[in-house]
Write an enzyme that holds these catalytic residues in place. Structure first.
Site, PDB file in Angstrom:
ATOM      1  N   ALA A 166       0.848  -1.192   0.000  1.00  0.00           N
ATOM      2  CA  ALA A 166       0.000   0.000   0.000  1.00  0.00           C
ATOM      3  C   ALA A 166       0.887   1.247   0.000  1.00  0.00           C
ATOM      4  O   ALA A 166       0.635   2.211  -0.736  1.00  0.00           O
ATOM      5  CB  ALA A 166      -0.911  -0.016   1.217  1.00  0.00           C
ATOM      6  N   TYR A 185       4.019   1.440  -1.048  1.00  0.00           N
ATOM      7  CA  TYR A 185       4.721   1.511  -2.336  1.00  0.00           C
ATOM      8  C   TYR A 185       3.810   2.115  -3.408  1.00  0.00           C
ATOM      9  O   TYR A 185       4.186   3.056  -4.111  1.00  0.00           O
ATOM     10  CB  TYR A 185       5.195   0.108  -2.752  1.00  0.00           C
ATOM     11  N   SER A 217      -0.951  -7.055 -17.490  1.00  0.00           N
ATOM     12  CA  SER A 217      -1.409  -6.820 -16.123  1.00  0.00           C
ATOM     13  C   SER A 217      -2.916  -6.553 -16.184  1.00  0.00           C
ATOM     14  O   SER A 217      -3.517  -6.687 -17.254  1.00  0.00           O
ATOM     15  CB  SER A 217      -0.664  -5.616 -15.577  1.00  0.00           C
ATOM     16  N   LYS A 252      -8.507 -13.107  -7.164  1.00  0.00           N
ATOM     17  CA  LYS A 252      -7.204 -12.628  -7.629  1.00  0.00           C
ATOM     18  C   LYS A 252      -6.179 -13.146  -6.633  1.00  0.00           C
ATOM     19  O   LYS A 252      -6.159 -12.734  -5.468  1.00  0.00           O
ATOM     20  CB  LYS A 252      -7.195 -11.098  -7.688  1.00  0.00           C
ATOM     21  N   ARG A 299       6.847 -13.514 -14.918  1.00  0.00           N
ATOM     22  CA  ARG A 299       6.316 -12.466 -15.783  1.00  0.00           C
ATOM     23  C   ARG A 299       7.351 -11.384 -16.062  1.00  0.00           C
ATOM     24  O   ARG A 299       7.356 -10.791 -17.139  1.00  0.00           O
ATOM     25  CB  ARG A 299       5.079 -11.832 -15.156  1.00  0.00           C
ATOM     26  N   GLU A 353      -0.889 -18.159 -11.600  1.00  0.00           N
ATOM     27  CA  GLU A 353      -0.244 -17.531 -10.444  1.00  0.00           C
ATOM     28  C   GLU A 353       0.369 -18.611  -9.574  1.00  0.00           C
ATOM     29  O   GLU A 353      -0.288 -19.603  -9.252  1.00  0.00           O
ATOM     30  CB  GLU A 353      -1.333 -16.764  -9.654  1.00  0.00           C
ATOM     31  N   LYS A 355     -10.351  -4.746  -6.558  1.00  0.00           N
ATOM     32  CA  LYS A 355      -9.470  -4.956  -5.409  1.00  0.00           C
ATOM     33  C   LYS A 355     -10.268  -5.005  -4.118  1.00  0.00           C
ATOM     34  O   LYS A 355     -11.212  -4.252  -3.933  1.00  0.00           O
ATOM     35  CB  LYS A 355      -8.457  -3.813  -5.329  1.00  0.00           C
ATOM     36  N   CYS A 393      -2.696 -22.126  39.736  1.00  0.00           N
ATOM     37  CA  CYS A 393      -1.878 -20.921  39.566  1.00  0.00           C
ATOM     38  C   CYS A 393      -2.745 -19.672  39.612  1.00  0.00           C
ATOM     39  O   CYS A 393      -2.495 -18.772  40.403  1.00  0.00           O
ATOM     40  CB  CYS A 393      -1.121 -20.978  38.255  1.00  0.00           C
TER      41      CYS A 393
HETATM   42  S1  IVH Z   1      -5.960 -12.850 -15.469  1.00  0.00           S
HETATM   43  C1  IVH Z   1      -4.327 -10.684 -19.235  1.00  0.00           C
HETATM   44  N1  IVH Z   1      -6.728 -14.033 -13.303  1.00  0.00           N
HETATM   45  O1  IVH Z   1      -2.977 -10.398 -11.254  1.00  0.00           O
HETATM   46  C2  IVH Z   1      -4.532 -10.673 -17.800  1.00  0.00           C
HETATM   47  N2  IVH Z   1      -4.774 -12.695 -13.235  1.00  0.00           N
HETATM   48  O2  IVH Z   1      -2.447  -7.369 -11.766  1.00  0.00           O
HETATM   49  C3  IVH Z   1      -4.218 -11.972 -17.213  1.00  0.00           C
HETATM   50  N3  IVH Z   1      -3.691 -12.628 -11.034  1.00  0.00           N
HETATM   51  O3  IVH Z   1      -0.340 -10.358 -13.469  1.00  0.00           O
HETATM   52  C4  IVH Z   1      -4.490 -11.976 -15.804  1.00  0.00           C
HETATM   53  N4  IVH Z   1      -5.110 -13.982 -10.023  1.00  0.00           N
HETATM   54  O4  IVH Z   1      -0.490 -12.338 -11.964  1.00  0.00           O
HETATM   55  C5  IVH Z   1      -5.823 -13.221 -13.869  1.00  0.00           C
HETATM   56  N5  IVH Z   1      -7.514 -15.147 -11.446  1.00  0.00           N
HETATM   57  C6  IVH Z   1      -6.602 -14.361 -12.010  1.00  0.00           C
HETATM   58  C7  IVH Z   1      -5.505 -13.842 -11.291  1.00  0.00           C
HETATM   59  C8  IVH Z   1      -4.622 -12.997 -11.940  1.00  0.00           C
HETATM   60  C9  IVH Z   1      -3.994 -13.264  -9.894  1.00  0.00           C
HETATM   61  C10 IVH Z   1      -2.555 -11.718 -11.185  1.00  0.00           C
HETATM   62  C11 IVH Z   1      -1.748 -11.947 -12.408  1.00  0.00           C
HETATM   63  C12 IVH Z   1      -1.613 -10.624 -13.059  1.00  0.00           C
HETATM   64  C13 IVH Z   1      -2.015  -9.691 -11.990  1.00  0.00           C
HETATM   65  C14 IVH Z   1      -2.628  -8.453 -12.567  1.00  0.00           C
END
Ligand code: IVH
Length: 714
Positions: A35, A37, A90, A125, A146, A180, A330, A452
């Site tokens: 957070a 960063y 990303s 995520k 990546r 991931e 998020k 005790c």
């Molecule tokens: S889809 C083209 N699905 O989140 C996009 N990403 O900030 C492909 N991540 O670099 C990503 N869980 O490392 C996707 N269920 C999920 C994910 C996921 C984690 C990560 C991934 C990506 C980052 C994006």
């Protein structure tokens, strides 16, 4: 908006650069939480745009698929880099529901499909490190991090052992699978256990542990990790290898194929979810994931929403950084960094020791955390927890709390080598009540077990501020508890000389003296009896207030939490536990009542026994005098120094009780609201007397006080 000079801008950029470098310094350590960063990067971006400053461009320039070579979202150096066939993109973030709705509207607008008809796949995520796993003729050809999205780092030597990555694919398939790499909480505990065993410092959190472990070279041990696949594409040079169907397929289909090939997918974490319809359907699944999040065995930091239909994905296309057909919603972070201030040791009712880390309060997962349970000494060692050093430098720890989950310390944020000013936590050699410890098990305990806390409670009950039973030292209370004669305060009043004579080395004359002390205690005011019960949150002055408020033990026992909350200084937060503890004490209170102890006639209106004679002629009221008729009614009185003259020999507590029995309020400090300062040195130019003089508060000597308010005793 934050305003900063160019120097401040450069200094912030330097801090962020070192944090990013430390993050990838080889073992996944971290100098700054995410957070902080992210907030720093966003400040840099604003200031750079406003002033045209370019010297942080290395941090700010986004190359396709992520941050630059010092970015934190992938492997660091690109000197040993491997180019990706297809950029690893990303995701854009939606920080709230409005941003998410704007995304749904954008897709509907651009594709012409009504929002309600759009089909979405919603996945957690996962908070780890993205990997691309390429298979050639059914065998793993390479596994690459990546990195910056265009160029990554090969980590196949470690990653081929990660669970969820099949070693071979049937049908000699050639395909690249992306996903991931994470550590489950169990993996993480195991990884840190192994690191400790190899003399290395534990990782701060699972994500750092994954990053550090994937990149580790020449390690002679292997830590457990899990790969969760979230996408696949054919290697660019061989478009026919993955599927003979020239049409890209539904996302849900890709994922279920991957699942069938033996990959771990989101379905293994959340269970099968239908494809969501429209924004309402997607929102419902996001809510479900957020709710279930705390039950997942790994960290997640959001939900990812992806268009299921390939035509929609095509129509939306991709930017250089992220696809326009997907978004990450998020969640509020459930981990934060904070200072470890202390580790407190306590002994529970069963005699087991408990350890509580006191941390500088941080808000995480919707609550402020200041105390975190650390279960035992080996957990403290395993996590490498240390106490603040002599200069006050505290260790930075990562705390986690998600939803209703009990907060925990996940790990320790690393410090630069040579900078550790903290000191080791030295495990206790005795229990907090001074007894020997049994340290044979993981959970340490007092050798007295349940006794005790009982003996500590009895020791407290006989002390001067409670029942004031002179001559009944620790050895006697411990012996009486140990032999089962005394288990609670009521038992003390049931003691006979013969019971006391069972105590080793206790003679008849001392036993008789103790009996007379116990007899004297039978007439103590309600407040003292209440104090002696040791109810949590009710020390001497709180017990006095409760006694004064309710008047009788019967009324105290009948009080509801709401009524208890009305007592000054208690309030709605403490009240329920006090009421509950009083209810638990019912058997003890019943017996005290039978013996007439703490009964209405001698409630707190009676002065402490040590001045009983001195005040017998005073206007001090009995139980039936209205409080407003008492001589100190409505007055706030503060006491300082030792008492002399008419009040000689009285402790601060005795005098405070006396003040309250006269209708006054005993104040611990002097303020403009104080009416009187009672001191045997009224001429003093220092401390409370000085303050009283400055504020114009009247100062009285013990003799003057007795003359005025106690009916002329002097
Ligand atoms: S889809 C083209 N699905 O989140 C996009 N990403 O900030 C492909 N991540 O670099 C990503 N869980 O490392 C996707 N269920 C999920 C994910 C996921 C984690 C990560 C991934 C990506 C980052 C994006």
């Amino acid at each position: 908006m934050v305003v900063m000079s160019h120097d401040e801008f450069s200094a912030l950029a330097d801090r962020l650069r070192s944090a990013a470098a430390a993050y990838y310094a080889g073992d996944g350590t971290q100098l700054m939480d995410d957070a902080t960063y992210d907030a720093g990067i966003s400040e840099l971006r604003t200031m750079a745009a406003e002033h045209g400053w370019t010297d942080a461009d290395d941090l700010l320039t986004q190359v396709a698929g992520g941050q630059g070579s010092v970015g934190r979202d992938g492997a660091g150096s690109d000197t040993d880099g491997v180019p990706h066939e297809v950029p690893m993109l990303s995701l854009d973030n939606a920080m709230d529901d409005d941003e998410l709705q704007a995304f749904f509207d954008r897709v509907a607008h651009k594709t012409g499909v009504p929002t309600d008809d759009l089909a979405w796949v919603v996945e957690p995520k996962f908070d780890g490190m993205a990997l691309s796993v390429r298979y050639h003729d059914g065998k793993i050809a390479r596994i690459v991090t990546r990195g910056n999205g265009l160029v990554g780092e090969t980590v196949g030597h470690v990653a081929r052992h990660v669970s969820g990555i099949p070693a071979e694919l049937p049908g000699e398939a050639s395909v690249t699978v992306v996903g991931e790499c994470v550590m489950t909480h169990e993996d993480f505990a195991e990884a840190n256990r192994m690191r400790l065993e190899h003399g290395e410092r534990p990782f701060a959190n699972p994500r750092n542990a994954v990053a550090g472990s994937l990149r580790a070279k020449n390690r002679d041990y292997r830590v457990p990790m899990t790969f969760i696949a979230y996408g696949a594409h054919a290697p660019a040079p061989d478009p026919t290898a993955y599927t003979t169907d020239p049409m890209p397929e539904r996302y849900s289909m890709t994922i279920s194929r991957l699942h069938n090939l033996g990959f771990t997918t989101a379905a293994d974490v959340v269970g099968n979810q239908p494809v969501a319809r429209g924004s309402a359907g997607a929102m419902a699944q996001i809510a479900r994931i957020e709710e279930l999040r705390q039950t997942f065995s790994m960290d997640t930091d959001g939900a990812v929403i992806k268009a299921d239909n390939p035509h929609i994905r095509d129509a939306m296309g991709e930017g250089s950084r992220s696809p326009r057909w997907a978004i990450a919603r998020k969640f509020a972070p459930d981990t934060r960094e904070t200072d470890l201030l202390d580790i407190e040791v306590a002994v529970g009712r069963t005699g087991n020791l408990s350890f509580t880390a006191k941390v500088a309060p941080v808000s995480v997962g919707g609550a402020t955390i200041s105390s975190v349970t650390v279960h035992n000494v080996s957990e403290i060692a395993r996590k490498g927890l240390r106490l603040p050093g002599p200069d006050g430098t505290a260790q930075r720890v990562v705390v986690r709390r998600a939803g209703e989950v009990i907060p925990e310390i996940v790990g320790v944020a690393d410090v630069s080598p040579g900078e550790d000013k903290t000191v080791p936590f030295v495990p206790p050699s005795l229990c907090p009540n001074g007894h020997a410890l049994d340290t044979t098990g993981v959970i340490w305990s007092c050798v007295l077990g349940r006794d005790c806390t009982v003996s500590a409670g009895i020791r407290y009950a006989v002390s001067r501020d409670c029942l004031d039973i002179e001559g009944m030292g620790t050895q006697i209370t411990d012996a009486l508890v140990g032999s089962g004669i005394v288990n609670d305060v009521a038992d003390l009043f049931g003691l006979r000389v013969t019971d006391l004579l069972t105590v080793p080395r206790l003679g008849e004359s001392n036993a008789t003296k103790i009996m007379s002390q116990i007899d004297k205690a039978r007439t103590l005011p309600l407040a003292r009896i209440l104090t002696a019960l040791g109810i949590k949150g009710t020390g001497r002055s709180m017990s006095r207030r409760i006694a004064r408020h309710f008047g009788t033990m019967g009324a105290i026992r009948a009080a509801t939490a709401n009524q208890m909350a009305e007592v000054e200084g208690i309030g709605p937060i403490k009240a329920p536990s006090i009421v509950e503890e009083i209810a638990e004490l019912a058997p003890v209170l019943d017996r005290l009542e039978e013996m007439g102890i703490g009964s209405a006639r001698n409630m707190d209106a009676a002065p402490p026994s040590s001045v009983e004679g001195a005040v017998s002629e005073s206007p001090v009221a009995g139980a039936d005098t209205a409080p407003s008729a008492l001589p100190l009614a409505g007055k706030s009185v503060c006491v300082t120094g030792a008492m002399s003259g008419a009040l000689a020999g009285m402790s601060r507590n005795d005098v405070n009780e006396l003040i309250e029995s006269l209708g006054g309020r005993a104040a611990s400090s002097v303020s403009a609201k104080t009416d009187l300062l009672l001191t045997d040195d009224p001429e003093s130019g220092t401390g409370k007397a000085k303050k009283a003089r400055e504020l114009g508060v009247e100062i009285v000597s013990p003799d003057e006080f007795a003359r005025r308010y106690m009916g002329g005793v002097s």
